[in-house]
Design a protein around this motif. Structure first.
Motif, PDB file in Angstrom:
ATOM      1  N   GLN A 147      21.576   0.113   6.280  1.00  0.00           N
ATOM      2  CA  GLN A 147      21.107   1.333   6.936  1.00  0.00           C
ATOM      3  C   GLN A 147      21.341   1.235   8.442  1.00  0.00           C
ATOM      4  N   ILE A 148      21.857   2.299   9.050  1.00  0.00           N
ATOM      5  CA  ILE A 148      22.218   2.278  10.475  1.00  0.00           C
ATOM      6  C   ILE A 148      21.178   3.020  11.306  1.00  0.00           C
ATOM      7  N   ASP A 149      21.076   2.626  12.580  1.00  0.00           N
ATOM      8  CA  ASP A 149      20.225   3.363  13.502  1.00  0.00           C
ATOM      9  C   ASP A 149      21.050   4.437  14.205  1.00  0.00           C
ATOM     10  N   ALA A 150      20.481   5.062  15.240  1.00  0.00           N
ATOM     11  CA  ALA A 150      21.156   6.183  15.882  1.00  0.00           C
ATOM     12  C   ALA A 150      22.460   5.787  16.568  1.00  0.00           C
ATOM     13  N   SER A 151      22.616   4.501  16.871  1.00  0.00           N
ATOM     14  CA  SER A 151      23.857   4.045  17.516  1.00  0.00           C
ATOM     15  C   SER A 151      24.851   3.486  16.506  1.00  0.00           C
ATOM     16  N   GLY A 152      24.517   3.561  15.221  1.00  0.00           N
ATOM     17  CA  GLY A 152      25.428   3.077  14.191  1.00  0.00           C
ATOM     18  C   GLY A 152      25.321   1.595  13.901  1.00  0.00           C
ATOM     19  N   ARG A 153      24.244   0.945  14.368  1.00  0.00           N
ATOM     20  CA  ARG A 153      24.090  -0.491  14.145  1.00  0.00           C
ATOM     21  C   ARG A 153      23.274  -0.776  12.886  1.00  0.00           C
ATOM     22  N   ILE A 154      23.695  -1.763  12.124  1.00  0.00           N
ATOM     23  CA  ILE A 154      22.908  -2.245  11.006  1.00  0.00           C
ATOM     24  C   ILE A 154      22.012  -3.373  11.523  1.00  0.00           C
ATOM     25  N   GLY A 195      16.040   5.804  15.555  1.00  0.00           N
ATOM     26  CA  GLY A 195      16.602   5.620  14.226  1.00  0.00           C
ATOM     27  C   GLY A 195      16.412   4.241  13.640  1.00  0.00           C
ATOM     28  N   SER A 196      15.632   3.379  14.320  1.00  0.00           N
ATOM     29  CA  SER A 196      15.419   2.023  13.815  1.00  0.00           C
ATOM     30  C   SER A 196      14.523   2.030  12.584  1.00  0.00           C
ATOM     31  N   THR A 197      14.859   1.191  11.627  1.00  0.00           N
ATOM     32  CA  THR A 197      14.005   0.965  10.470  1.00  0.00           C
ATOM     33  C   THR A 197      13.131  -0.267  10.744  1.00  0.00           C
ATOM     34  N   PRO A 198      12.119  -0.528   9.922  1.00  0.00           N
ATOM     35  CA  PRO A 198      11.358  -1.768  10.099  1.00  0.00           C
ATOM     36  C   PRO A 198      12.244  -3.012  10.080  1.00  0.00           C
ATOM     37  N   SER A 203       0.811  -1.222   0.000  1.00  0.00           N
ATOM     38  CA  SER A 203       0.000   0.000   0.000  1.00  0.00           C
ATOM     39  C   SER A 203       0.840   1.266   0.000  1.00  0.00           C
ATOM     40  N   GLY A 204       2.163   1.106  -0.059  1.00  0.00           N
ATOM     41  CA  GLY A 204       3.026   2.276  -0.161  1.00  0.00           C
ATOM     42  C   GLY A 204       3.760   2.663   1.103  1.00  0.00           C
ATOM     43  N   ALA A 205       3.825   1.765   2.092  1.00  0.00           N
ATOM     44  CA  ALA A 205       4.577   2.071   3.310  1.00  0.00           C
ATOM     45  C   ALA A 205       6.063   2.209   2.981  1.00  0.00           C
ATOM     46  N   LEU A 206       6.728   3.164   3.623  1.00  0.00           N
ATOM     47  CA  LEU A 206       8.154   3.414   3.378  1.00  0.00           C
ATOM     48  C   LEU A 206       8.988   2.356   4.087  1.00  0.00           C
ATOM     49  N   VAL A 207       9.686   1.553   3.300  1.00  0.00           N
ATOM     50  CA  VAL A 207      10.378   0.395   3.857  1.00  0.00           C
ATOM     51  C   VAL A 207      11.608   0.782   4.666  1.00  0.00           C
ATOM     52  N   CYS A 208      12.180   1.955   4.423  1.00  0.00           N
ATOM     53  CA  CYS A 208      13.407   2.360   5.118  1.00  0.00           C
ATOM     54  C   CYS A 208      13.195   3.545   6.055  1.00  0.00           C
ATOM     55  N   ALA A 209      11.947   3.833   6.446  1.00  0.00           N
ATOM     56  CA  ALA A 209      11.678   4.944   7.360  1.00  0.00           C
ATOM     57  C   ALA A 209      12.278   4.663   8.734  1.00  0.00           C
ATOM     58  N   SER A 210      12.808   5.704   9.386  1.00  0.00           N
ATOM     59  CA  SER A 210      13.410   5.572  10.719  1.00  0.00           C
ATOM     60  C   SER A 210      12.425   6.032  11.788  1.00  0.00           C
TER      61      SER A 210
END
Length: 442
Positions: free
Chosen positions: A223-230, A195-198, A180-187
Motif C-alpha cells: 500500500q502506498i502513501d500520497a507520495s507513492g512510497r510503500i 496517506g500513511s498507513t499504520p 478490537s476492530g481497528a482498520l489495519v490499512c486506514a490512511s
C-alpha cells in the motif's frame, strides 16, 4: 481589600498544592472552610482541582471531588477533560473512576482534536486503553456511534488511535486496537506524511514488534502513501534496516490472523491466546530466515530442536499432535473431538496473503475426519492417572514420528516454533510532563 485578595489566592494555591500531592485531609479542610474553592481553576491553563488530581493519579481526591458533585467533564484551556489527562498519564484507577462517574469518552480537545482513546494509545497505556474500549462496548457510544466507528475515531489530522500507537512504538496498544476492530490499512490525513498507513508509521518509528503485529493482522506491504512510497521505502529512508528486511515485498509473506472466520471471533480467551502465540512464533521463525546472515539477525533460541525433543516427558508424548508429531495437543475441534497442536491449527486456519475476499472464507476442514471446523476449544490434557494406560501407544507414536520425519511427509512442521513468545514492551510509567510536551510534535 488587597489583603483579602491575597488571602483568597493563597487558599486557592494551597488547595491545588494539596491536590497535587494527595493531601486529602488538607483538601477536605479547605473545602469545608470555603466550598467555593472547588470551582477555582489555575490562572493560565484553567486546570480545575479535578484535572490536577486526575493527572497526578490522586484517586482518593478524585473520588472526593466527584462525591461533591463536581462534573467529570470539566474543560481546561485546551478543552481537555480530566479523563483525557488521566489517560495521558496512565492513571488507570482515575480513568476507571471517571468513566464510572459518567465521563464522556467522546469529548475532543482543541490541541489536536483527540479523545481519551487517542491519548491512551499515543502514550502507550494499554490498561487505560482497555478500560476505555470496554466502556465503549457497554455505553451509549456503541448504540449512537457504533463501537467500530469509535475504535477508528480520527483526530484533527486524520490519525486513528492505531496510527498513533504504531508511530509511537506501542505494540501492546497496537495489538489491543487490532483485536478490537481497528482498520489495519486506514490512511491518515495530515498526520505524519499524508496517506500513511499504520505500517508506514511503524516503519518510520522502527518498531519491529509493531510491524510484526500489523503484518499478522493483514497489513498490506504494497500500500502506498500520497507520495507513492510503500512502507519498505519509508523504513529505508529512516535507516530502519531490520524493519526494511521484513517489509521488503520480495521477502516471504507472514501468516495472517484468520479474523474473518466466525469461529475465530468466538474463541474463548485461553484458546485465542494459544493460537495467537503459535502464529507469532511461526512468524518469528520466518523472520529468522529473512534476517539470517545479516547485521539484524535475531538471537538464537537457548535450546536446540533436538534438545527440545529429548525433554518431552512420557506424559506429554502420549498427547503429541498427530499431524506434526512434534508438539503437545492443546486445541480440540469441538464437534468431532479431534485434537492437534496450536501451530497446526493455525496452519489450517491462516492465509498467507491479505485478500479482500477472505471475509467469505469457508470454514477449514478437520484433517482427521474431514468435517467442517465450526468451533475450537482448549484440549483437555491427560493427568498422571492416564499415563500408565498409554505407555504402549506412546512407544508406537514415537516410532510413527521417526518414520514420518524421515519421509518428510509433515507439511506443518515448518510452522512449529522453538523460540519463546517474547513479552512485548510498550509503555513506561505515566509521568507528569510540561504542558508544551502534551502537544504532539510528530
Amino acid at each position: 481589600m488587597g489583603q483579602g485578595l491575597s488571602c483568597a489566592a493563597n487558599h486557592v494555591h494551597g488547595l491545588f498544592t494539596a491536590v497535587q500531592f494527595g493531601d486529602a485531609e488538607t483538601v477536605e479542610t479547605l473545602l469545608q472552610r470555603n466550598p467555593s474553592l472547588i470551582h477555582q481553576t489555575t490562572v493560565y491553563d484553567r486546570q480545575s482541582a479535578l484535572h490536577i488530581a486526575a493527572a497526578n493519579g490522586q484517586i482518593e481526591i478524585v473520588s472526593m471531588l466527584l462525591g461533591r458533585s463536581v462534573k467529570p467533564d470539566l474543560l481546561n484551556r485546551h478543552k481537555q477533560t480530566p479523563l483525557m489527562l488521566a489517560a495521558m498519564h496512565g492513571r488507570f484507577s482515575c480513568v476507571q473512576t471517571l468513566i464510572e462517574a459518567g465521563a464522556n469518552i467522546l469529548m475532543f480537545d482543541s490541541v489536536n482534536g483527540r479523545t481519551c482513546l487517542h491519548y491512551a494509545a499515543y502514550y502507550g497505556h494499554s490498561d487505560c486503553l482497555q478500560v476505555i474500549l470496554s466502556a465503549a462496548r457497554s455505553s451509549h457510544v456503541a448504540a449512537s456511534w457504533g463501537y467500530s466507528r469509535f475504535v477508528n475515531i480520527r483526530d484533527g489530522k486524520g490519525a486513528t488511535p492505531l496510527h498513533l500507537a504504531a508511530r509511537q512504538r506501542r505494540p501492546e496498544c497496537v495489538h489491543l486496537l487490532l483485536d478490537s476492530g481497528a482498520l489495519v490499512c486506514a490512511s491518515t490525513g495530515g498526520y505524519g506524511f499524508p496517506g500513511s498507513t499504520p505500517l508506514h508509521l511503524a516503519a518510520r518509528g522502527g518498531s519491529i514488534d509493531c510491524i510484526r503485529e500489523l503484518l499478522a493482522w493483514g497489513a498490506d506491504r504494497l500500500q502506498i502513501d500520497a507520495s507513492g512510497r510503500i512502507p519498505y521505502m519509508v523504513a529505508l529512508k529512516h535507516k530502519r534496516g531490520a524493519c526494511a528486511a521484513l517489509l521488503n515485498p520480495s521477502s516471504a509473506e507472514p501468516l495472517v490472523w484468520p479474523s474473518p472466520l466466525k469461529f475465530i471471533s468466538e474463541l474463548n480467551a485461553e484458546a485465542k491466546a494459544l493460537l495467537e502465540q503459535a502464529l507469532m512464533e511461526a512468524n518469528r521463525e520466518r523472520e529468522k530466515d529473512i534476517l539470517k546472515g545479516t547485521a539484524y539477525s535475531l538471537p538464537s533460541p537457548s535450546y536446540s530442536d533436538t534438545g527440545t525433543d529429548d525433554n518431552i516427558s512420557e506424559a506429554s508424548d502420549t498427547e503429541l499432535c498427530g499431524i506434526c508429531f512434534d508438539q503437545v495437543c492443546t486445541i480440540e475441534v469441538q464437534d468431532c473431538g479431534h485434537q492437534m497442536c496450536a501451530s497446526c491449527t493455525i496452519a489450517l486456519c491462516c492465509h498467507n496473503k491479505p485478500n479482500p475476499t477472505t471475509a467469505s472464507l469457508n470454514a477449514p476442514i478437520c484433517p482427521f475426519c474431514r468435517s467442517s471446523i465450526a468451533q475450537l476449544v482448549v484440549a483437555n490434557v491427560k493427568t498422571g492417572h492416564d499415563i500408565d494406560h498409554d505407555i504402549a501407544s506412546s512407544k508406537l507414536r514415537r516410532s510413527r514420528k521417526s518414520r514420518n520425519l524421515s519421509e518428510g511427509s509433515s507439511s506443518f512442521k515448518g510452522l512449529s516454533a522453538m523460540g519463546s513468545f517474547g513479552k512485548m514492551g510498550g509503555r513506561g510509567p505515566g509521568q507528569i510532563v510540561a504542558e508544551n510536551e502534551w502537544v504532539d510534535k510528530s
